[in-house]
Design a protein around this motif. Structure first.
Motif, PDB file in Angstrom:
ATOM      1  N   VAL A 138      42.458  52.048  21.513  1.00  0.00           N
ATOM      2  CA  VAL A 138      41.854  50.700  21.788  1.00  0.00           C
ATOM      3  C   VAL A 138      40.120  50.879  21.566  1.00  0.00           C
ATOM      4  N   PRO A 139      39.545  51.480  22.218  1.00  0.00           N
ATOM      5  CA  PRO A 139      37.805  51.397  22.181  1.00  0.00           C
ATOM      6  C   PRO A 139      37.674  51.904  20.568  1.00  0.00           C
ATOM      7  N   LEU A 140      38.377  52.678  20.022  1.00  0.00           N
ATOM      8  CA  LEU A 140      38.165  53.147  18.654  1.00  0.00           C
ATOM      9  C   LEU A 140      38.357  51.723  17.776  1.00  0.00           C
ATOM     10  N   LEU A 141      39.469  50.999  18.024  1.00  0.00           N
ATOM     11  CA  LEU A 141      39.746  49.996  17.211  1.00  0.00           C
ATOM     12  C   LEU A 141      38.677  49.092  17.409  1.00  0.00           C
ATOM     13  N   ARG A 142      38.180  48.918  18.553  1.00  0.00           N
ATOM     14  CA  ARG A 142      37.125  47.688  18.918  1.00  0.00           C
ATOM     15  C   ARG A 142      35.682  48.281  17.820  1.00  0.00           C
ATOM     16  N   HIS A 143      35.626  49.508  18.078  1.00  0.00           N
ATOM     17  CA  HIS A 143      34.456  49.861  16.822  1.00  0.00           C
ATOM     18  C   HIS A 143      34.718  49.627  15.493  1.00  0.00           C
ATOM     19  N   ALA A 144      36.000  49.982  14.981  1.00  0.00           N
ATOM     20  CA  ALA A 144      36.315  49.813  13.939  1.00  0.00           C
ATOM     21  C   ALA A 144      36.133  48.352  13.181  1.00  0.00           C
ATOM     22  N   GLY A 145      36.502  47.285  14.078  1.00  0.00           N
ATOM     23  CA  GLY A 145      36.404  46.010  13.748  1.00  0.00           C
ATOM     24  C   GLY A 145      37.547  45.188  13.524  1.00  0.00           C
ATOM     25  N   LEU A 146      37.871  43.963  13.384  1.00  0.00           N
ATOM     26  CA  LEU A 146      38.938  43.393  13.281  1.00  0.00           C
ATOM     27  C   LEU A 146      39.297  43.324  11.748  1.00  0.00           C
ATOM     28  N   ARG A 147      38.694  43.412  10.932  1.00  0.00           N
ATOM     29  CA  ARG A 147      39.077  43.489   9.518  1.00  0.00           C
ATOM     30  C   ARG A 147      40.034  44.901   9.377  1.00  0.00           C
ATOM     31  N   ALA A 148      39.352  46.024   9.746  1.00  0.00           N
ATOM     32  CA  ALA A 148      39.911  47.159   9.612  1.00  0.00           C
ATOM     33  C   ALA A 148      41.199  47.103  10.707  1.00  0.00           C
ATOM     34  N   THR A 149      41.090  46.752  11.878  1.00  0.00           N
ATOM     35  CA  THR A 149      42.393  46.723  12.570  1.00  0.00           C
ATOM     36  C   THR A 149      43.594  45.813  11.943  1.00  0.00           C
ATOM     37  N   PHE A 150      43.210  44.612  11.509  1.00  0.00           N
ATOM     38  CA  PHE A 150      44.285  43.923  10.804  1.00  0.00           C
ATOM     39  C   PHE A 150      44.955  44.593   9.720  1.00  0.00           C
ATOM     40  N   GLY A 151      44.010  45.150   8.802  1.00  0.00           N
ATOM     41  CA  GLY A 151      44.512  46.190   7.661  1.00  0.00           C
ATOM     42  C   GLY A 151      45.398  47.284   8.313  1.00  0.00           C
ATOM     43  N   LEU A 152      45.200  47.697   9.518  1.00  0.00           N
ATOM     44  CA  LEU A 152      46.078  48.886  10.089  1.00  0.00           C
ATOM     45  C   LEU A 152      47.371  48.247  10.544  1.00  0.00           C
ATOM     46  N   LEU A 153      47.098  47.043  11.116  1.00  0.00           N
ATOM     47  CA  LEU A 153      48.584  46.474  11.485  1.00  0.00           C
ATOM     48  C   LEU A 153      49.607  46.210  10.566  1.00  0.00           C
ATOM     49  N   THR A 154      48.948  45.787   9.126  1.00  0.00           N
ATOM     50  CA  THR A 154      49.577  45.422   8.091  1.00  0.00           C
ATOM     51  C   THR A 154      50.062  46.316   7.051  1.00  0.00           C
ATOM     52  N   THR A 155      49.339  47.269   7.156  1.00  0.00           N
ATOM     53  CA  THR A 155      49.408  48.211   5.970  1.00  0.00           C
ATOM     54  C   THR A 155      49.845  49.810   6.546  1.00  0.00           C
ATOM     55  N   GLY A 156      49.455  49.783   7.962  1.00  0.00           N
ATOM     56  CA  GLY A 156      49.806  51.165   8.509  1.00  0.00           C
ATOM     57  C   GLY A 156      48.379  52.234   8.278  1.00  0.00           C
ATOM     58  N   THR A 157      47.526  51.953   7.747  1.00  0.00           N
ATOM     59  CA  THR A 157      46.546  52.956   7.143  1.00  0.00           C
ATOM     60  C   THR A 157      45.046  52.260   7.487  1.00  0.00           C
ATOM     61  N   ILE A 158      44.125  53.263   7.827  1.00  0.00           N
ATOM     62  CA  ILE A 158      42.772  52.947   7.810  1.00  0.00           C
ATOM     63  C   ILE A 158      42.064  53.826   7.181  1.00  0.00           C
ATOM     64  N   SER A 159      40.846  53.578   6.611  1.00  0.00           N
ATOM     65  CA  SER A 159      39.975  54.665   5.820  1.00  0.00           C
ATOM     66  C   SER A 159      39.048  55.139   7.102  1.00  0.00           C
ATOM     67  N   ALA A 160      38.326  56.155   6.423  1.00  0.00           N
ATOM     68  CA  ALA A 160      37.261  56.881   7.498  1.00  0.00           C
ATOM     69  C   ALA A 160      36.055  56.000   7.756  1.00  0.00           C
ATOM     70  N   GLU A 161      35.834  55.125   6.927  1.00  0.00           N
ATOM     71  CA  GLU A 161      34.538  54.411   6.711  1.00  0.00           C
ATOM     72  C   GLU A 161      34.172  53.515   7.873  1.00  0.00           C
TER      73      GLU A 161
END
Length: 240
Positions: A138-161
């Protein structure tokens, strides 16, 4: 006398409530929902990326054949066959921290400045309890931001950026408090004395007196945590 004014105020108030929910409630809800929906394999992959970001700050994790075998032995001894992955930080300024994907990082000083593995074992137990009490994703996703979190939710992937920089945030954060009673119970169940951990936290013993006085193995000898060869391997893991 002013037809439509009340309706307009109600409509405006409703819009404000919806906007407030969108701003303050929805982001947190989406982050929690995303974290809960991810399979173990994805959590492990995110944990490896977070570990890579931590290595950028603390230096490459210490590694070597004897040391890695000893870390596995320590995890098995404390947590069983499905325990967390233990790694050793070269630096970082903290004794221990935990990452998503069942990863616990321990500072090399816990092995190089201690007479035995008890203090390191204590920090591993405490971090495992923190990870179990509050999802580290949860705190990692807060750091990653909503756009990255939404992408992770919909695609199952997230980049290192979007994960980059999380290590600094984690190293500056204050660890969650673990209650002494719960901690002592876990120490006893794992067969680990609490006094070495307490003195590693506070060499004076003043702020950790309850952990010292209520040590479940005070006056008796617990089962050895590691074989001598494994302990030597951990003491030298950063020089392998």
């Amino acid at each position: 006398p002013h037809p439509g004014r009340l309706r307009g105020r109600l409509l405006g108030g409703g819009v404000l409530v919806v906007l407030a929910l969108g701003i303050f409630w929805m982001p947190g809800s989406m982050i929690r929902q995303t974290a809960a929906a991810l399979p173990a394999s994805t959590r492990s992959e995110i944990g490896r990326m977070a570990l890579g970001d931590l290595s950028r700050v603390s230096g490459a994790m210490c590694s070597g054949p004897m040391g890695n075998q000893a870390l596995l032995a320590l995890s098995n001894r404390l947590f069983g066959a499905n325990g967390p992955q233990l790694v050793v930080m070269r630096d970082g300024g903290v004794n221990a921290l935990h990452l998503p994907g069942h990863i616990i990082a321990l500072n090399r000083a816990l092995f190089e400045t201690q007479d035995g593995p008890e203090a390191a074992a204590g920090f591993a137990i405490a971090e495992a309890m923190r990870a179990g009490a509050s999802d580290p994703l949860v705190p990692l996703l807060r750091h990653a931001g909503l756009r990255a979190t939404f992408g992770l939710l919909t695609t199952g992937t997230i980049s290192a950026e979007p994960i980059a920089g999380y290590a600094e945030t984690l190293l500056r954060s204050t660890p969650d408090v673990v209650g002494d009673d719960a901690l002592l119970a876990q120490f006893e169940a794992a067969g680990v004395p609490s006094a070495p951990y307490a003195y590693a936290l506070d060499p004076s013993g003043e702020t950790v007196l309850s952990l010292i006085e209520a040590d479940p193995f005070s006056g008796r000898t617990p089962t050895p945590i590691l074989a001598d060869g494994d302990w030597i391997g951990l003491q030298n893991i950063c020089s392998e």
